[in-house]
Design a protein around this motif. Sequence first.
Motif, PDB file in Angstrom:
ATOM      1  N   GLY A 565       0.812  -1.219   0.000  1.00 16.52           N
ATOM      2  CA  GLY A 565       0.000   0.000   0.000  1.00 16.52           C
ATOM      3  C   GLY A 565       0.839   1.260   0.000  1.00 16.52           C
ATOM      4  O   GLY A 565       0.362   2.330  -0.383  1.00 16.52           O
ATOM      5  N   GLY A 566       2.068   1.145   0.463  1.00 18.68           N
ATOM      6  CA  GLY A 566       3.009   2.253   0.403  1.00 18.68           C
ATOM      7  C   GLY A 566       3.039   3.150   1.614  1.00 18.68           C
ATOM      8  O   GLY A 566       3.861   4.062   1.667  1.00 18.68           O
ATOM      9  N   ASP A 567       2.161   2.927   2.612  1.00 15.11           N
ATOM     10  CA  ASP A 567       2.119   3.830   3.770  1.00 15.11           C
ATOM     11  C   ASP A 567       2.789   3.242   5.004  1.00 15.11           C
ATOM     12  O   ASP A 567       2.770   3.877   6.062  1.00 15.11           O
ATOM     13  CB  ASP A 567       0.659   4.180   4.116  1.00 15.11           C
ATOM     14  N   ASN A 568       3.350   2.044   4.893  1.00 17.05           N
ATOM     15  CA  ASN A 568       3.986   1.419   6.054  1.00 17.05           C
ATOM     16  C   ASN A 568       5.321   0.820   5.638  1.00 17.05           C
ATOM     17  O   ASN A 568       5.463   0.309   4.532  1.00 17.05           O
ATOM     18  CB  ASN A 568       3.089   0.330   6.641  1.00 17.05           C
ATOM     19  N   VAL A 569       6.277   0.890   6.558  1.00 12.50           N
ATOM     20  CA  VAL A 569       7.635   0.389   6.294  1.00 12.50           C
ATOM     21  C   VAL A 569       8.069  -0.435   7.495  1.00 12.50           C
ATOM     22  O   VAL A 569       7.774  -0.071   8.643  1.00 12.50           O
ATOM     23  CB  VAL A 569       8.629   1.566   6.096  1.00 12.50           C
ATOM     24  N   ILE A 570       8.769  -1.560   7.237  1.00  7.58           N
ATOM     25  CA  ILE A 570       9.398  -2.294   8.338  1.00  7.58           C
ATOM     26  C   ILE A 570      10.902  -2.295   8.122  1.00  7.58           C
ATOM     27  O   ILE A 570      11.380  -2.352   6.984  1.00  7.58           O
ATOM     28  CB  ILE A 570       8.863  -3.742   8.487  1.00  7.58           C
ATOM     29  N   TRP A 580       8.240  -1.157  12.981  1.00  7.52           N
ATOM     30  CA  TRP A 580       7.161  -0.908  12.017  1.00  7.52           C
ATOM     31  C   TRP A 580       6.871   0.583  12.032  1.00  7.52           C
ATOM     32  O   TRP A 580       6.563   1.152  13.072  1.00  7.52           O
ATOM     33  CB  TRP A 580       5.924  -1.715  12.404  1.00  7.52           C
ATOM     34  N   PHE A 581       6.966   1.223  10.877  1.00  8.74           N
ATOM     35  CA  PHE A 581       6.667   2.654  10.753  1.00  8.74           C
ATOM     36  C   PHE A 581       5.342   2.830  10.023  1.00  8.74           C
ATOM     37  O   PHE A 581       5.113   2.201   8.986  1.00  8.74           O
ATOM     38  CB  PHE A 581       7.746   3.381   9.930  1.00  8.74           C
ATOM     39  N   ASP A 582       4.500   3.703  10.579  1.00 10.62           N
ATOM     40  CA  ASP A 582       3.312   4.158   9.865  1.00 10.62           C
ATOM     41  C   ASP A 582       3.642   5.564   9.360  1.00 10.62           C
ATOM     42  O   ASP A 582       3.762   6.502  10.145  1.00 10.62           O
ATOM     43  CB  ASP A 582       2.106   4.178  10.816  1.00 10.62           C
ATOM     44  N   LEU A 583       3.822   5.708   8.039  1.00  8.58           N
ATOM     45  CA  LEU A 583       4.302   6.979   7.498  1.00  8.58           C
ATOM     46  C   LEU A 583       3.312   8.115   7.724  1.00  8.58           C
ATOM     47  O   LEU A 583       3.711   9.275   7.816  1.00  8.58           O
ATOM     48  CB  LEU A 583       4.603   6.840   6.000  1.00  8.58           C
ATOM     49  N   ASP A 584       2.016   7.805   7.826  1.00  9.12           N
ATOM     50  CA  ASP A 584       1.018   8.855   8.069  1.00  9.12           C
ATOM     51  C   ASP A 584       0.978   9.263   9.534  1.00  9.12           C
ATOM     52  O   ASP A 584       0.427  10.307   9.871  1.00  9.12           O
ATOM     53  CB  ASP A 584      -0.372   8.371   7.648  1.00  9.12           C
ATOM     54  N   LEU A 585       1.541   8.421  10.397  1.00  7.12           N
ATOM     55  CA  LEU A 585       1.384   8.640  11.839  1.00  7.12           C
ATOM     56  C   LEU A 585       2.536   9.451  12.406  1.00  7.12           C
ATOM     57  O   LEU A 585       2.337  10.512  13.000  1.00  7.12           O
ATOM     58  CB  LEU A 585       1.290   7.277  12.530  1.00  7.12           C
ATOM     59  N   ASP A 631      -9.340   2.510   6.791  1.00  8.33           N
ATOM     60  CA  ASP A 631      -9.753   3.579   7.702  1.00  8.33           C
ATOM     61  C   ASP A 631      -8.505   4.169   8.347  1.00  8.33           C
ATOM     62  O   ASP A 631      -7.773   3.480   9.059  1.00  8.33           O
ATOM     63  CB  ASP A 631     -10.688   2.992   8.769  1.00  8.33           C
ATOM     64  N   LEU A 632      -8.270   5.454   8.092  1.00 10.39           N
ATOM     65  CA  LEU A 632      -7.044   6.078   8.600  1.00 10.39           C
ATOM     66  C   LEU A 632      -7.045   6.210  10.113  1.00 10.39           C
ATOM     67  O   LEU A 632      -5.989   6.358  10.730  1.00 10.39           O
ATOM     68  CB  LEU A 632      -6.859   7.475   7.970  1.00 10.39           C
ATOM     69  N   LEU A 633      -8.234   6.149  10.744  1.00 11.28           N
ATOM     70  CA  LEU A 633      -8.297   6.286  12.202  1.00 11.28           C
ATOM     71  C   LEU A 633      -7.946   4.985  12.912  1.00 11.28           C
ATOM     72  O   LEU A 633      -7.722   4.983  14.114  1.00 11.28           O
ATOM     73  CB  LEU A 633      -9.697   6.735  12.628  1.00 11.28           C
ATOM     74  N   GLN A 634      -7.909   3.877  12.168  1.00  8.16           N
ATOM     75  CA  GLN A 634      -7.636   2.584  12.792  1.00  8.16           C
ATOM     76  C   GLN A 634      -6.168   2.218  12.585  1.00  8.16           C
ATOM     77  O   GLN A 634      -5.664   2.246  11.456  1.00  8.16           O
ATOM     78  CB  GLN A 634      -8.538   1.516  12.174  1.00  8.16           C
ATOM     79  N   ASN A 635      -5.501   1.924  13.680  1.00  7.27           N
ATOM     80  CA  ASN A 635      -4.078   1.597  13.606  1.00  7.27           C
ATOM     81  C   ASN A 635      -3.880   0.194  13.038  1.00  7.27           C
ATOM     82  O   ASN A 635      -4.762  -0.664  13.162  1.00  7.27           O
ATOM     83  CB  ASN A 635      -3.437   1.658  15.000  1.00  7.27           C
ATOM     84  N   PRO A 636      -2.710  -0.073  12.427  1.00  4.65           N
ATOM     85  CA  PRO A 636      -2.460  -1.429  11.911  1.00  4.65           C
ATOM     86  C   PRO A 636      -2.482  -2.465  13.029  1.00  4.65           C
ATOM     87  O   PRO A 636      -2.071  -2.193  14.154  1.00  4.65           O
ATOM     88  CB  PRO A 636      -1.052  -1.317  11.300  1.00  4.65           C
ATOM     89  N   LEU A 637      -2.985  -3.662  12.690  1.00  4.47           N
ATOM     90  CA  LEU A 637      -3.032  -4.778  13.643  1.00  4.47           C
ATOM     91  C   LEU A 637      -1.831  -5.680  13.376  1.00  4.47           C
ATOM     92  O   LEU A 637      -1.677  -6.197  12.265  1.00  4.47           O
ATOM     93  CB  LEU A 637      -4.339  -5.550  13.483  1.00  4.47           C
TER      94      LEU A 637
END
Length: 680
Positions: A565-570, A580-585, A631-637
């Motif tokens: 998806g391009g918005d997360n990096v490990i 684990w990085f959430d680029l939007d966070l 949903d951008l309000l829900q954090n990755p599981l």
Amino acid sequence: MTGADIRLSDEQVDLVHRLQQGKFGDVNFNEYEVFRSGFPLCWCWNRHRSDSNRICHLNICSLDIRNTVGNIPMEWYKDYPHIGYDLEGKKIFKPIRNKDELDEFLDKMENPDYWRTVQDKMTGADIRLSDEQVDLVHRLQQGKFGDVNFNEYEPAIDFFSNEVMIHPVTNRPQDKRSFIPSLIEKEKVGKLVHAIKMGWIKPRRPKETTPQYYDLWAKEDPNSILGRHKMHVPAPKMKLPGHEESYNPPPEYLLSEEERLAWEQQDPEYRKLSFLPQKFACLRAVPAYSRFIHERFERCLDLYLCPRQRKMRVNVNPEDLIPKLPKPKDLQPFPTTQSLVYRGHSSLVRSISVSPSGQWLVSGSDDCTVRFWEVSTARCLKTVEVGGAVKGVAWNPNPSICLVAVSYDDTVVLLNPGLGDRLVCTATDQLISSYEEPEEVMDQSVQWAVAEGEGHEQGHRLILKHPKTVRQVTWHGKGDYLACVMPDNGSSLQVVIHQVSKRRTQNPFRKNKGLVQCVSFHPIRPYFFVATQRYVRVYNLIKQELTKKLMANCKWISSMAIHPGGDNVICGSYDCRLAWFDLDLSTKPYKVLRHHKKALRSVAYHRHYPLFASGSDDGSVIVCHGMVYNDLLQNPLIVPVKVLKGHTITHDLGVLDVTFHPTQPWVFSSGADGTVRLFT
């Protein structure tokens, strides 16, 4: 009042001094004369005391009565060009003050009287203080009296003494109220009498003179808060005496000689009894207890010095602290068992890559060979020998091109393995052979050469000679661009990007910040990720600028993978952490996992399933469920679901590379034991 400079005469200065000391302005005025102008003395005295300001004003105003505005705030005139009116009612204009800071500075340097010149806020005029005025200011600043001759320690004259004087101090007749009963006092007394009658006011009790004694621990109930001890615990009761303390104890309580010796050799804190039981013929023969005072003293010390306090102990169920994660059964499918082992390499397998179709697997080893395998049967279809230990292999992700990039030493070879669709292989060869050299040949740091002879028969198509050892190769999603990493701390040439169709090489960075570990292209957007030892920098390739700098909070990054998806990096690191990085966070890790016991060598995301895996030197591959929600309000599981073991640790190295199958929930791992394993 007028803006003009005035020099005070000696008489005027003397008048100012007299007024500052609280004296009358007139030197000849006698404040103690009995009568003046038919008025009583007290009236004259009060009048003159209250009108001292008026006397001052009259004396001063008699000097200059051109401005007739009176005693008003001069700020009222700040927006007007004039400052008041003269006796004829004409405007008195303010003096022209057009000095800027430079004129002020020059005046300060050249004017010897600058330090004693003050600006009158009332008029805006500059006034030069005389020596007497400067001296007066100094004396007032030091807290002294304004008058030099004033003696503050002169003896006080006691006007109201016990001596009866011929003349009274005041000749004022007594007031009528001084001999008529006061109605206000009568009302107050009536109220007090009524309050005493009603019992609201009680007479004060006489103080008891007898000394009071009280028991310090008499009211020691558990609810009271004594002293500084909150939640106080009452002192434990002393143990009641038993048979062993009797003067005539039963025979079983008396110690034998051996028991007595053993009791004496024991430390006092380990003894069951603090004394030896003894037998006496009668109560009269019992001597005084030698430790009585000592024990009473210790008991008293314990009562008032021991900080007995109830500690608030939180009883927490350990299971409540564990986050409620879904069961791994509910998160299937994910790889659970080892299905195939791909054997054939004689040394450690550093890198593996899967074809876009998922049918073929390529592996590069330190035995200077590149092997192509069929995924479903673990059969080695082709072995290509190269001129050094293979550091990295990468299959082109574009399904319409059949190319594999292999890096060894300072060389990157583009191979056409000739596997799969013949049309794709032929189209790839035509694409490479259709290249026409441009008229202007540009100087490049990398030399491009077309493979010929035996190399061409083995599958070599293009050979790229680099100035330094290449450690990693990675393709762009479209399959035309290839990035290579050449770690070297002192050089600006650590990352190069090759364009295969135009055979061009460019260095995207003028200088690299730190030692580059690995790079990766964004799967969708024109971003380029560069991981150094501690940071991951995200560059925008179109704008050619740094957009984000991720802090990994680890000592040394080893590998990196980007979510489809391009918005997360490990990022995996050599200090056993997976970040684990959430680029939007945030630019800091959303989660740091420490499941491995040894250094992480490789991390990978699955292209379609919510899975990611990490391989480590402890010989295990940990597969985790990593669900990213729309949903951008829900954090990755993030849930660890399986630990896959199978590789044997060789020379303290375990799993060196992991990669997922492009379509199935399968994971491949290569290890230092020379094998590649498939977990399904």
